[in-house]
Design an enzyme around this catalytic site. Sequence first.
Site, PDB file in Angstrom:
ATOM      1  N   HIS A   1      -1.701  -3.709  -4.933  1.00  0.00           N
ATOM      2  CA  HIS A   1      -1.849  -3.840  -3.488  1.00  0.00           C
ATOM      3  C   HIS A   1      -3.203  -4.494  -3.212  1.00  0.00           C
ATOM      4  CE1 HIS A   1      -2.197  -2.736   0.772  1.00  0.00           C
ATOM      5  NE2 HIS A   1      -0.881  -2.624   0.747  1.00  0.00           N
TER       6      HIS A   1
ATOM      7  N   GLU B   1       6.542  -0.525  -1.730  1.00  0.00           N
ATOM      8  CA  GLU B   1       7.858  -1.128  -1.930  1.00  0.00           C
ATOM      9  C   GLU B   1       8.641  -0.486  -3.073  1.00  0.00           C
ATOM     10  OE1 GLU B   1       5.133  -3.033  -1.556  1.00  0.00           O
ATOM     11  OE2 GLU B   1       5.501  -4.116   0.326  1.00  0.00           O
TER      12      GLU B   1
END
Length: 397
Positions: free
Chosen positions: A280, A333
């Site tokens: 991320h 996700e």
Amino acid sequence: MRSSGGGGGLAASGDGVIEAPRGLAGVVVTRTAIGDVRGGEGFYHYRQYSAVELAQKRSFEDVWYLMVHGALPDAGQSAEFRRQTAALRSIPDAVNGVLPALAEASARSGPLAGLRTALSLFGAAEGFLPVYDTDGARRRAETLAACAVTPTLLTALHRLGRRLEPVAPREDLPYAANYLYMLTGVEPEPAYARAVEQYLISTIDHGFNASTFTARVITSTGADVAACLAGAVGALSGPLHGGAPSRALDTLDAIGSPERIGSWIRERVLAGERIMGFGHPVYRTEDPRSRMLRGIAEQFGGPRVEFAVEVERQVEAILAELKPGRALHTNVEFYAGVVMELCGLPREMFTPTFASARVIGWSANILEQAEDSKIIRPAARYVGPVPPVPVPEPIRD
């Protein structure tokens, strides 16, 4: 604004222009009371509350109220807000009539592409005015209407794209349960509805991401709420932003079985490929959304969940070995895809489902940005051929 030296920070050039790092990474462009992401701590919040704790303890509508009004509702306010927003779920006739053609036109790209047009048409049909010309009450009313109808538009586009009749919304069902009902035509099991609700709450807002910034840029021009939301949807549709949950499941499918995890991951990492669902740009520790969603998935259990947990364990170990010094963990996700699959959502609806929650965060940012009359107008550094170059005369026969 003070300039800094090297290190990728801001630097003032001789003509007074501030040079910013690519992608505006780390550049503060405004102040907000909506929320923030503290990447080094693995923490993010909506207003003054932990977003994960809100997902664990409150309903979607309560958090929606918080984003719009700045405080959590009491019991009476919560019930009234549920009633108010549920009554706004139906699609106007002027929009309903064009949805079949819109679904057909966007069949290959999916409901998110159709939503861009549908939201624009909805705003026009409902008489949305430029935020520059309206007051706070009118803006709030328009954001509520747009947010309430978004799940109805998305599920209708999805079903029409599969030659199925849309399912009309039910005002007696909470937001998440109604979303699943409109998607499948069957009232969902409470455990599935609550799991999806927790996912939706966890994705309402997440700092100054690309789609939120897009919404605020458009708002700064004074455009109407529908235009701001449609632009944000366009930004979210990119695979580097909201388009990854189904790709994370594709990774699980490609690996196939536990004995293939190590070799499959090593091959991709050594080739410099990105492992979807890991890493991320903000978090330097575990993504708190992933941690929460992993817990939800483990409550359901089953071979798919066990496989996903094992993939996570081995991927993190291999990445630590091959990329020492870089903390790479699962992002939202990875387990979002697992949870949504367990709850019966088709993969093509993963990112649209994300959008059905993020529209709330965009709206809060639209309302906040609309209070600032300053247009967002950055500069670009020209690096093309040195002008002026003489324009050649046209070649004549």
